[in-house]
Every structure is written in structure tokens, then in C-alpha cells.
Design a protein around this motif. Structure first.
Motif, mmCIF file in Angstrom:
data_model
loop_
_atom_site.group_PDB
_atom_site.id
_atom_site.type_symbol
_atom_site.label_atom_id
_atom_site.label_comp_id
_atom_site.label_asym_id
_atom_site.label_seq_id
_atom_site.Cartn_x
_atom_site.Cartn_y
_atom_site.Cartn_z
ATOM 1 N N VAL A 235 45.715 42.210 48.501
ATOM 2 C CA VAL A 235 46.565 41.015 48.466
ATOM 3 C C VAL A 235 46.031 39.864 49.326
ATOM 4 O O VAL A 235 46.125 38.698 48.928
ATOM 5 N N PRO A 236 45.439 40.127 50.524
ATOM 6 C CA PRO A 236 44.885 38.991 51.286
ATOM 7 C C PRO A 236 43.850 38.189 50.511
ATOM 8 O O PRO A 236 43.778 36.966 50.643
ATOM 9 N N VAL A 237 43.050 38.861 49.699
ATOM 10 C CA VAL A 237 42.037 38.163 48.908
ATOM 11 C C VAL A 237 42.691 37.233 47.892
ATOM 12 O O VAL A 237 42.250 36.093 47.697
ATOM 13 N N PHE A 238 43.775 37.677 47.254
ATOM 14 C CA PHE A 238 44.466 36.832 46.278
ATOM 15 C C PHE A 238 45.075 35.607 46.951
ATOM 16 O O PHE A 238 44.994 34.493 46.427
ATOM 17 N N TYR A 239 45.673 35.791 48.108
ATOM 18 C CA TYR A 239 46.320 34.668 48.793
ATOM 19 C C TYR A 239 45.300 33.687 49.348
ATOM 20 O O TYR A 239 45.474 32.473 49.260
ATOM 21 N N GLU A 240 44.213 34.190 49.911
ATOM 22 C CA GLU A 240 43.216 33.295 50.504
ATOM 23 C C GLU A 240 42.469 32.487 49.458
ATOM 24 O O GLU A 240 41.961 31.404 49.752
ATOM 25 N N ASN A 241 42.407 33.021 48.233
ATOM 26 C CA ASN A 241 41.753 32.279 47.152
ATOM 27 C C ASN A 241 42.753 31.536 46.275
ATOM 28 O O ASN A 241 42.365 30.941 45.266
ATOM 29 N N ASN A 242 44.041 31.607 46.650
ATOM 30 C CA ASN A 242 45.104 30.857 45.980
ATOM 31 C C ASN A 242 45.103 31.074 44.466
ATOM 32 O O ASN A 242 45.134 30.129 43.675
ATOM 33 N N VAL A 243 45.067 32.345 44.045
ATOM 34 C CA VAL A 243 45.059 32.642 42.616
ATOM 35 C C VAL A 243 46.485 32.855 42.133
ATOM 36 O O VAL A 243 47.318 33.431 42.832
ATOM 37 N N SER A 244 46.775 32.365 40.960
ATOM 38 C CA SER A 244 48.072 32.621 40.332
ATOM 39 C C SER A 244 47.955 33.729 39.293
ATOM 40 O O SER A 244 48.946 34.296 38.863
ATOM 41 N N ASN A 245 46.731 34.012 38.905
ATOM 42 C CA ASN A 245 46.435 35.045 37.918
ATOM 43 C C ASN A 245 45.345 35.916 38.540
ATOM 44 O O ASN A 245 44.291 35.412 38.919
ATOM 45 N N CYS A 246 45.578 37.218 38.645
ATOM 46 C CA CYS A 246 44.612 38.072 39.342
ATOM 47 C C CYS A 246 43.245 38.049 38.669
ATOM 48 O O CYS A 246 42.219 38.316 39.314
ATOM 49 N N TYR A 247 43.221 37.703 37.366
ATOM 50 C CA TYR A 247 41.936 37.652 36.664
ATOM 51 C C TYR A 247 41.147 36.391 37.021
ATOM 52 O O TYR A 247 39.956 36.310 36.728
ATOM 53 N N GLU A 248 41.807 35.414 37.644
ATOM 54 C CA GLU A 248 41.086 34.262 38.197
ATOM 55 C C GLU A 248 40.099 34.713 39.257
ATOM 56 O O GLU A 248 39.006 34.162 39.395
ATOM 57 N N TYR A 249 40.506 35.708 40.040
ATOM 58 C CA TYR A 249 39.612 36.215 41.087
ATOM 59 C C TYR A 249 38.319 36.745 40.487
ATOM 60 O O TYR A 249 37.218 36.480 40.996
ATOM 61 N N LEU A 250 38.426 37.494 39.386
ATOM 62 C CA LEU A 250 37.229 38.049 38.759
ATOM 63 C C LEU A 250 36.315 36.946 38.239
ATOM 64 O O LEU A 250 35.089 37.079 38.263
ATOM 65 N N GLU A 251 36.915 35.839 37.776
ATOM 66 C CA GLU A 251 36.092 34.705 37.345
ATOM 67 C C GLU A 251 35.375 34.082 38.531
ATOM 68 O O GLU A 251 34.197 33.724 38.445
ATOM 69 N N MET A 252 36.071 33.934 39.662
ATOM 70 C CA MET A 252 35.432 33.391 40.869
ATOM 71 C C MET A 252 34.287 34.271 41.344
ATOM 72 O O MET A 252 33.242 33.778 41.780
ATOM 73 N N ARG A 253 34.494 35.569 41.250
ATOM 74 C CA ARG A 253 33.506 36.510 41.802
ATOM 75 C C ARG A 253 32.378 36.807 40.822
ATOM 76 O O ARG A 253 31.200 36.894 41.217
ATOM 77 N N PHE A 254 32.705 36.969 39.527
ATOM 78 C CA PHE A 254 31.698 37.414 38.568
ATOM 79 C C PHE A 254 31.472 36.460 37.394
ATOM 80 O O PHE A 254 30.575 36.692 36.593
ATOM 81 N N GLY A 255 32.316 35.427 37.234
ATOM 82 C CA GLY A 255 32.112 34.493 36.137
ATOM 83 C C GLY A 255 33.132 34.649 35.016
ATOM 84 O O GLY A 255 33.946 35.574 34.985
ATOM 85 N N LYS A 256 33.080 33.717 34.061
ATOM 86 C CA LYS A 256 34.074 33.652 32.980
ATOM 87 C C LYS A 256 34.015 34.852 32.049
ATOM 88 O O LYS A 256 35.045 35.293 31.536
#
Length: 610
Positions: A101-122
Motif C-alpha cells: 500500500v505505501p507504494v500505491f500512495y506514494e505514486n498517487n495511483v487510483s488504479n493499481c494497474y497504473e503502477y505496473l505501467e509506471m514500472r514496466f510500461g503500457k
């Protein structure tokens, strides 16, 4: 027997009141709430949701109708080892709170799959959202069909008519009220579930002769035996239930958009932390109670099994029969229980409908249309209606499943382990690149599909055969279970039993409690599917990261990694935030006159927004 297993007027009133309360909440937030008509409000409640309602909503959405109906049936037929699926939540909690959860909050994601795009791409985001949509399409009819099965069992009303009615109500309040309607109906439904579970446990224990009698009967019937063997082919052992449960809770709460959407709707990480602690212990307490309800149910029918008597066709129908048996003479009590089952199903269904609509719109529709807030909300509501219609027709297939819990764990086992591995690789393994992670997910899913198809072939061929723990009919008269006695006499169960000679060489079969076959990975317990999927992804992705290496000049945002890993990151791999280049943003020269600088600032801001 028919008169003993029917709803009264009071029961129908209780059930209708529950549905009306859920519908009223949706109507209120849809038409009378003063909230803005924006996607942020519809999907995240403008990040102003309250801690306790979110915690209750998380508990309610995890206690689906499957849990209320199938978990007691599982412990009734196969014993208490399922409790370790529940207790694994104790270890999942700190992982969620301090790692995910800290990773989601610090990256301000509203969709958990946004994180995967930030980390690995679209491409990674597209692959994982596709698995989420597919899982929802496979599971939503199951979530809705189970309570309809319970209602049909006690009323005799056509199961598909019930399915249509309840699906329609759920679609309406989810469509109108958005995330706020989902959460607040969960609060109402959670209260109904808690009351029902406690009533069933207390009344069932009293009917079975008290707690000591329950434990004594369960011990005699082999329902309290813990299995510590390491054979992964055994249906339920301490170890495969614990491992499967750990990945199940982690995947369902930490890496599933329907839960993450509610967690990030809270104002801050501190609120999310408190909410998760409350939710975690709530899940453990209620699910443990549901597991023990199966033991209470067995004690009640020890030596007088309704399935052997022909009153109940399969274990998944045992719970409604039990409720009518112990509570049928109390006005309104069966109605409360059926309301509990439907509340659990509605909670799970509404949460998934809301998050599915958001994912489908933002990932698959928005890139191809001109986005406006009004158009987005209208499109998401239309998606919810379409999925609701699909759920009604999907119920036609679900009625043919033998074991619901086995079906659910097999379906979710295809991709849950691989998706969980993708998030964990992103948060823990800086070396792993997009190509390595995506290929690992695809490898894992393909391998799990092969395993599940092959295991189903083994079931049909009789190579895998999950015979349940034994029970009998020799104590019905002593226990005064007249309904079951009447069924035995009406079915002419007094006819001589044909004696079948045992073969000199026993058949090679993998059963629920052992195997005399050579080891085959296709025979492993379905409780281990998620764990196996995660291991397969890691086994592929980590070695591939040494082949598909990261560009030497590519840097990563340290906030993409869990706080536990950041301190160990090599300095050449990450840059501080202020040093990170803004991809896709052109440098704008500074002019001498202030008016030109102002225009450039406006252009720069527009680029950032894009």
C-alpha cells in the motif's frame, strides 16, 4: 418435508427489506447526494471516504456468497484444515501495510494497474488488466448464482428468476451511486452478515448439544484432524492451505482493483493502514466462524447425513438445509440468513462491477473517444448494465458445477499467482525488465491453463477422485431428526445393500487424503494453484532479466520500489525525483519578456497534464 423447507411471510419481508435498503442507498447517492458528477467522485469518492466504512466494505466484499455457502460445506465434508486458509491473513496484513500500500500512495495511483505501467510500461498494464477483466467475466456469474441457489433451495422459486431480480437491483444501485453506494451498502450488508453468522453459530451449537458435544462428534468423525503431510496432491493440508491462502488474500486485496480502488479512496496512508488492520482482523474472525460452522453442522448431522438420505444433492446445498433445520421454526430467521447470503453476494458483485467499469473505460475505451466527465460516467454506467445482463445468462452455466469452491479456486488460480508475481517483481526486483516480467506472466498463465485442463481430464477419467470423509445414517432416530428419517423411509433405503468385492489390486487414484500413483504435477491440489502460478513467474522472469537487460542509461524512480528495498538500491540505477527527466515534455526556452514566459508556462503545464 416440503412444509419444513419453505419461507414464511416474515422471511420474505426481511429479504425484501434488505434489497430495498440496498436500492435506496444507490438512489440516494445517484439523485440526492450533492457530490459532483465526476469520474473521481464516481470511482474514488473524491478521496474523502471514511476509515471504518471502507474497512467494513473490504470485509463484506471478501465474504462472498461463496464463503457463506461453500466454506462450511468444505469443513463439513473434508475437515478443519481450511482454517489455515483463513489464518494466513495474519501474515498478509503486514505485507499489505508495509510493502504494498505505501507504494500505491506514494505514486498517487487510483488504479493499481497504473503502477505496473509506471514500472514496466503500457504493454504490462494491458496484459494484467486483460486478466482482471477475464477473471471478472468468469467469476461474477458464480458470485451471483450461489445465493440464488440457496434461495431456490428454501423457497422452490425458479433459480433464474431470482438471479434476474437480484442482479437487476445490484446493477441499479451500483450504476446510480458509484463507489459511495457500494461502500455504504456494504456497511448495511456487513451488519446483516455479522448478525446472521453469530446466530447460526450460537443456535447450531445449542442444537448440537453444546460446544463439548460439537467437538466430541467432530473428533469422532475425523473433522478435527490436522494434516501436516507435505504431499502437494492432498486436497487440504496445513501447508497447502496456508500457502494458497496467503496468495489468495494478497492477490484479492493488494493486487485486485476492486479492493485497491477502495483503499486509495481514503485521504491518506495513515487512514489506509488503520482500515486494513480493522478489515484484516474482521476477515479472520468472521471467516474462522464460518469454517467452524461446518464443524457445528457436522456435529448436528453426525450419524444422520442429509446427503446420504437424499435430502441434499451436494455439499454446497447443505448450509440452507441446516439453516431451515435449526432456525426454520423462528419467524424471520431463515429470511435473515438468506439476506446474509445475498448481502455477501451483492457486496462482492457491486464492488467488482464498479471497478470493472472503471478499468474497461480508462484502459479500453477512453483512448478512442473524446473524453468528458459526463461521457465517462454515462459509458461506465452502460458497462455496468451490460455486465449485469451477462451475469444473468452466465448463471445458466454455473448450475452445472459440482464443487463451487473448487471451481472458484481453479478459475482464479489461472492468473492470480502470475499477477501477484508481477507486482512483487516490480516492487522487489530492480533488475527485472518489462520483457522479462511480461514473458514470465504469459509463461505462468499458459502453464497453469495446461495444468488445470489436464487435471480436469484426470477428474473425468477417475484418476483424481475427491471422496469426502465418511458419515452414516445410524443415529437419526436417537437424534430425533424426523425430517431425515421420513426421507429415508420414503426413499426405501431399507433395501438390501449389494456387496461389491474389493479388487485384489487397488486402483491407482489420487484422492482427497492421499495418492498411490507416481507423482504428477497435474494431480496437485487446486489450493496450490495460486502459489504455483507465482513460483512459475519468478522462475521465468528472474533468469530472463539477465538476458533482457535494462538500458545502462535508464533510471528508475525509487518510489516504484517498496520502502524495504529502497535502501539497498544501487546508486547508478535510480535518481532522485528532481533529477528524473520528464519524458515527452519538450524544453521551452526562457524569453526576456514576461508575457512570453507566461505563455510558455501555460504550454508546459498543458504538456504535463497530457
Amino acid at each position: 418435508m416440503v412444509s419444513a423447507l419453505t419461507f414464511g411471510i416474515t422471511d420474505h419481508v426481511v429479504f425484501v427489506l434488505m434489497l430495498c435498503a440496498s436500492l435506496a442507498i444507490g438512489v440516494y447517492f445517484g439523485f440526492f447526494s450533492k457530490a459532483k458528477n465526476t469520474t473521481e467522485e464516481y470511482l474514488r469518492g473524491s478521496k474523502k471516504m471514511q476509515t471504518l466504512p471502507i474497512a467494513i466494505s473490504l470485509v463484506a466484499s471478501q465474504l462472498s456468497g461463496i464463503a457463506i455457502m461453500s466454506v462450511p460445506a468444505e469443513t463439513y465434508t473434508f475437515g478443519i484444515n481450511y482454517i489455515f486458509m483463513v489464518l494466513s491473513m495474519v501474515l498478509v496484513l503486514p505485507v499489505l501495510i508495509y510493502v504494498v500500500v505505501p507504494v500505491f500512495y506514494e505514486n498517487n495511483v487510483s488504479n493499481c494497474y497504473e503502477y505496473l505501467e509506471m514500472r514496466f510500461g503500457k504493454l504490462m498494464r494491458k496484459v494484467v488488466t486483460a486478466t482482471f477483466v477475464l477473471n471478472c467475466c468468469l467469476m461474477l456469474p458464480v458470485y451471483m448464482f450461489i445465493p440464488s441457489l440457496a434461495f431456490a433451495q428454501v423457497t422452490g422459486i425458479n433459480i433464474h428468476l431470482i438471479n434476474i431480480l437480484v442482479c437487476s437491483i445490484c446493477v441499479v444501485y451500483t450504476m446510480l451511486g458509484g463507489i459511495k453506494a457500494v461502500v455504504w451498502t456494504d456497511v448495511v450488508q456487513g451488519a446483516i452478515m455479522l448478525i446472521s453468522v453469530l446466530l447460526v453459530g450460537v443456535l447450531g451449537t445449542m442444537q448440537a448439544g453444546g460446544l463439548s458435544s460439537v467437538l466430541e462428534s467432530a473428533a469422532k468423525g475425523g473433522r478435527l484432524n490436522f494434516d501436516y503431510r507435505l504431499d502437494p496432491r492432498i486436497r487440504m493440508t496445513v501447508w497447502n492451505c496456508f500457502a494458497g491462502g496467503f496468495l489468495m488474500w494478497l492477490g484479492h486485496i493488494g493486487f485486485n482493483q476492486s479492493c485497491v480502488q477502495r483503499i486509495v479512496a481514503l485521504p491518506s496512508y495513515a487512514h489506509a493502514k488503520v482500515s486494513l488492520i480493522i478489515a484484516g482482523f474482521g476477515i479472520v474472525i468472521i471467516m474462522s466462524f464460518m469454517s467452524f460452522t461446518g464443524i457445528i453442522m457436522f456435529a448436528r448431522y453426525y450419524g444422520c447425513d442429509p446427503m446420504l438420505a437424499g435430502l441434499v444433492s451436494k455439499p454446497d446445498k447443505m448450509m440452507p438445509f441446516f439453516i431451515q433445520d435449526i432456525m426454520g421454526n423462528l419467524p424471520g430467521m431463515p429470511g435473515i440468513f438468506i439476506s446474509c447470503v445475498f448481502s455477501a453476494a451483492l457486496s462482492t458483485l457491486s464492488a467488482n462491477l464498479n471497478s470493472l467499469a472503471g478499468v474497461v473505460y480508462f484502459d479500453y475505451i477512453k483512448p478512442f473517444i473524446r473524453h468528458t466527465e459526463a461521457r465517462a460516467n454515462a459509458t461506465m454506467k452502460l458497462i455496468i448494465v451490460i455486465i449485469g445482463i451477462y451475469c444473468v445468462f452466465g448463471g445458466l452455466m454455473v448450475q452445472h458445477f459440482n464443487s463451487i469452491i473448487q471451481t472458484v479456486l481453479s478459475i482464479t488460480g489461472i492468473s492470480t499467482g502470475a499477477v501477484g508475481a508481477a507486482f512483487l517483481l516490480g516492487m522487489f526486483c530492480p533488475r527485472v525488465t518489462s520483457k522479462a516480467a511480461i514473458s514470465g506472466i504469459l509463461f505462468s498463465i499458459a502453464f497453469m491453463v495446461l495444468i488445470i485442463i489436464k487435471s480436469q481430464m484426470h477428474f473425468k477419467a477417475g484418476i483424481i477422485k475427491y471422496d469426502i470423509l465418511p458419515n452414516s445414517l445410524d443415529q437419526c432416530e436417537a437424534k430425533h431428526l424426523h425430517t431425515i428419517l421420513n426421507a429415508i423411509h420414503s426413499n426405501n433405503n431399507t433395501t438390501p445393500v449389494t456387496v461389491i468385492e474389493k479388487p485384489t489390486v487397488p486402483p491407482l487414484v489420487t484422492s482427497a487424503f492421499g495418492s498411490n500413483r507416481d507423482f504428477s504435477i497435474f494431480d496437485i491440489s487446486f489450493y496450490l494453484y495460486k502459489f504455483l502460478g507465482l513460483i512459475l513467474t519468478f522462475l521465468w522472469a528472474v533468469p530472463m532479466s539477465y538476458i533482457c537487460k535494462r538500458d545502462k542509461h535508464e533510471s528508475l524512480n525509487p518510489k516504484l520500489f517498496t520502502p524495504l528495498v529502497r535502501r539497498f538500491l544501487p546508486p547508478n540505477l535510480v535518481l532522485e525525483m528532481e533529477e528524473l527527466p520528464l519524458k515527452g515534455v519538450k524544453e521551452l526556452p526562457l524569453k526576456e519578456d514576461s508575457e512570453s514566459n507566461l505563455k510558455n508556462c501555460v504550454k508546459f503545464d498543458a504538456q504535463l497534464r497530457d
